[in-house]
Scaffold this motif. Structure first.
Motif, PDB file in Angstrom:
ATOM      1  N   ASP A 135     -84.351 -54.157  87.065  1.00 19.80           N
ATOM      2  CA  ASP A 135     -85.491 -54.654  87.837  1.00 19.80           C
ATOM      3  C   ASP A 135     -85.016 -55.557  88.973  1.00 19.80           C
ATOM      4  OD1 ASP A 135     -84.708 -56.979  86.544  1.00 19.80           O
ATOM      5  OD2 ASP A 135     -86.315 -56.907  85.064  1.00 19.80           O
ATOM      6  N   TYR A 321     -90.050 -54.101  80.667  1.00 25.30           N
ATOM      7  CA  TYR A 321     -90.750 -54.916  81.661  1.00 25.30           C
ATOM      8  C   TYR A 321     -91.476 -56.027  80.926  1.00 25.30           C
ATOM      9  CZ  TYR A 321     -94.549 -51.634  80.410  1.00 25.30           C
ATOM     10  OH  TYR A 321     -95.458 -50.855  79.740  1.00 25.30           O
ATOM     11  N   CYS A 323     -95.091 -57.921  79.893  1.00 26.82           N
ATOM     12  CA  CYS A 323     -96.534 -57.773  79.724  1.00 26.82           C
ATOM     13  C   CYS A 323     -97.051 -58.979  78.954  1.00 26.82           C
ATOM     14  CB  CYS A 323     -96.862 -56.480  78.987  1.00 26.82           C
ATOM     15  SG  CYS A 323     -98.626 -56.149  78.805  1.00 26.82           S
ATOM     16  N   LYS A 324     -98.091 -59.606  79.458  1.00 28.83           N
ATOM     17  CA  LYS A 324     -98.653 -60.819  78.869  1.00 28.83           C
ATOM     18  C   LYS A 324     -97.613 -61.924  78.747  1.00 28.83           C
ATOM     19  CE  LYS A 324    -102.726 -59.567  76.291  1.00 28.83           C
ATOM     20  NZ  LYS A 324    -103.398 -59.668  75.002  1.00 28.83           N
ATOM     21  N   ILE A 328     -91.176 -56.521  77.005  1.00 29.81           N
ATOM     22  CA  ILE A 328     -91.573 -55.271  76.367  1.00 29.81           C
ATOM     23  C   ILE A 328     -90.445 -54.260  76.541  1.00 29.81           C
ATOM     24  CG2 ILE A 328     -93.215 -53.342  76.418  1.00 29.81           C
ATOM     25  CD1 ILE A 328     -94.420 -55.882  75.320  1.00 29.81           C
ATOM     26  N   ALA A 340     -93.430 -48.508  71.755  1.00 30.59           N
ATOM     27  CA  ALA A 340     -93.428 -49.791  72.465  1.00 30.59           C
ATOM     28  C   ALA A 340     -93.078 -50.918  71.492  1.00 30.59           C
ATOM     29  CB  ALA A 340     -94.789 -50.051  73.103  1.00 30.59           C
ATOM     30  N   ARG A 361     -98.715 -46.425  79.806  1.00 32.73           N
ATOM     31  CA  ARG A 361     -98.914 -47.193  81.026  1.00 32.73           C
ATOM     32  C   ARG A 361     -98.955 -48.683  80.673  1.00 32.73           C
ATOM     33  NH1 ARG A 361    -104.530 -45.200  82.772  1.00 32.73           N
ATOM     34  NH2 ARG A 361    -104.770 -45.725  80.556  1.00 32.73           N
ATOM     35  N   TYR A 362     -98.953 -49.507  81.699  1.00 32.60           N
ATOM     36  CA  TYR A 362     -99.038 -50.949  81.468  1.00 32.60           C
ATOM     37  C   TYR A 362    -100.315 -51.283  80.700  1.00 32.60           C
ATOM     38  CZ  TYR A 362     -99.079 -55.973  82.466  1.00 32.60           C
ATOM     39  OH  TYR A 362     -99.108 -57.346  82.340  1.00 32.60           O
ATOM     40  N   GLN A 363    -101.414 -50.622  81.061  1.00 32.07           N
ATOM     41  CA  GLN A 363    -102.691 -50.871  80.393  1.00 32.07           C
ATOM     42  C   GLN A 363    -102.634 -50.453  78.924  1.00 32.07           C
ATOM     43  OE1 GLN A 363    -102.215 -49.327  83.211  1.00 32.07           O
ATOM     44  NE2 GLN A 363    -103.478 -50.240  84.816  1.00 32.07           N
ATOM     45  N   ASP A 364    -101.894 -49.383  78.629  1.00 32.33           N
ATOM     46  CA  ASP A 364    -101.747 -48.949  77.242  1.00 32.33           C
ATOM     47  C   ASP A 364    -100.989 -49.981  76.418  1.00 32.33           C
ATOM     48  OD1 ASP A 364    -103.026 -46.501  77.795  1.00 32.33           O
ATOM     49  OD2 ASP A 364    -101.139 -45.596  78.446  1.00 32.33           O
ATOM     50  N   VAL A 365     -99.918 -50.521  76.995  1.00 30.15           N
ATOM     51  CA  VAL A 365     -99.142 -51.538  76.274  1.00 30.15           C
ATOM     52  C   VAL A 365     -99.976 -52.793  76.065  1.00 30.15           C
ATOM     53  CG1 VAL A 365     -97.111 -53.032  76.403  1.00 30.15           C
ATOM     54  CG2 VAL A 365     -96.941 -50.633  77.107  1.00 30.15           C
ATOM     55  N   GLU A 366    -100.752 -53.152  77.061  1.00 29.28           N
ATOM     56  CA  GLU A 366    -101.630 -54.321  76.924  1.00 29.28           C
ATOM     57  C   GLU A 366    -102.626 -54.124  75.778  1.00 29.28           C
ATOM     58  OE1 GLU A 366    -103.637 -57.359  80.128  1.00 29.28           O
ATOM     59  OE2 GLU A 366    -103.912 -55.205  80.439  1.00 29.28           O
TER      60      GLU A 366
END
Length: 388
Positions: A135, A321, A323-324, A328, A340, A361-366
């Motif tokens: 990254d 990456y 998340c929150k 992750i 995940a 997706r990011y939303q799925d991991v959230e």
């Protein structure tokens, strides 16, 4: 008219009777466990086969864990690539984390120390080296990533080599930097030469380091290797500019394999294109003038089509990456789902939070985190909610 109606009625009755006639004399009745009537058809699939495949996938899903050290990642990656090769997948795409000195977390450091990839003891020490996603935290950009990716790839090739596996003899590995025409794109070509004497070799290092002639396109011309059946070749951090070379080498190797019966492994490690699509990538997938124009502007659609045609597929992927506020990791093998994991607050273990067939997706991991009751990291650090 009455005769025609009678004939239609008789035909309908005969068809209905045939459909419900018990099995006799080799005439098979329709079975719920088959999707076609003939086992020779390409559409023939049994529920037993599907159940076995699902059971295998579930078993592999349960066995997967995030590697905690460099050596663990090398072994896990090479094992997945070996299993995929045994399953006939000779064109592979692999994404991995890279080793980095643990003291290089903070921005503003003018010069970072290199990870000690030659010292396995240092690599296993959490306080000296850790595995990091590719990254924006790498301040040296793509060339710093290459300096970590190249030795990591060499370790993977050594693990994959049959001479290393059978006799403990490491193969000769050639690193060709002439594939990077600009010298600053962080692209390399590494391949083994089974049975060749001599130590590892580096080609075109001066030109690829951004020398005057290399920067203006006068570097040594790229000569693709001739691979034997047991050899392996890896494009390190390939970009769309080397798709032609990938296609040429893959086609040549497939043609030579038609006589020998086995094609050598060709892999792409940490491609520079993203797994997700932006607007330009989506537009470039169209088979029209707009798609061609989007590809000209840098969309990856056409390049991905060419790789798909050559049979390239993801056989191992370890990505990461935030998340929150927490780290992750996404992990997948060619025969598993995407899984995940979230790092616990102690930083010494990874907790499985969810899985699905498609890349989350990011939303799925959230949502995975929400379903597990995992809140924001700052709230956990402040003691507002339970720690992970």
């Amino acid at each position: 008219m009455r005769i025609e109606a009678t004939l239609i009625l008789l035909c309908s009755s005969a068809t209905a009777a045939l459909a419900f006639t018990p099995t006799s004399r080799g005439v098979a009745a329709p079975s719920s466990s088959r999707c076609t009537a003939s086992s020779s058809s390409s559409l023939y699939v049994s529920t037993e086969d599907v159940a076995e495949e699902q059971s295998t996938t579930a078993s592999i899903n349960d066995s997967l864990q995030i590697p905690l050290s460099y050596n663990e990642m090398i072994l896990q990656t090479s094992q997945a690539m070996t299993d995929a090769l045994a399953a006939g997948r000779t064109r592979q795409i692999v994404r991995i984390l890279l080793p980095r000195d643990a003291a290089n977390d903070n921005f503003g450091v003018f010069q970072e120390a290199e990870a000690q990839t030659s010292n396995s003891n240092a690599l296993n020490a959490a306080e000296s080296t850790k595995l990091v996603p590719t990254d924006e935290s790498w301040q040296g950009g793509i060339m710093q990533l290459y300096r970590a990716a190249a030795p990591t790839t060499k370790d993977i090739l050594r693990q994959l080599s049959p001479t290393m596996r059978d006799a403990g003899v490491p193969p000769k590995i050639v690193e060709d930097r002439t594939i990077d025409e600009s010298g600053v794109d962080g692209v390399g070509l590494l391949y083994t030469q089974i049975g060749k004497s001599g130590g590892d070799e580096v080609k075109g290092e001066d030109e690829a380091e951004g020398g005057v002639f290399g920067a203006f396109g006068f570097a040594e011309s790229v000569t693709l290797p001739t691979l034997s059946e047991d050899d392996m070749c890896v494009f390190v951090q390939p970009n769309q500019e080397v798709i032609d070379s990938i296609e040429t080498l893959s086609t040549q190797s497939a043609a030579s394999a038609s006589s020998s019966g086995s094609s050598p492994l060709i892999a792409l490690i940490n491609p520079q294109w993203r797994n997700v699509d932006d607007a330009l990538d989506s537009a470039s997938k169209s088979d029209n003038v707009f798609g061609a124009f989007a590809s000209f502007l840098g969309g990856k659609g056409n390049s991905m089509k060419r790789l798909d045609t050559l049979g390239y597929e993801t056989t191992y992927s370890l990505e990461g990456y935030v998340c929150k506020g927490g780290n992750i990791r996404l992990l997948k093998r060619f025969d598993s789902d995407w899984i995940a994991f979230a790092e616990n607050d102690a930083g010494d273990a990874w907790v499985r939070v969810g899985q699905q067939a498609d890349r989350p997706r990011y939303q799925d991991v959230e949502k995975f985190l929400d379903d597990k009751g995992v809140g924001f990291k700052y709230a956990r650090d402040l003691g507002m909610i339970p720690k992970l």
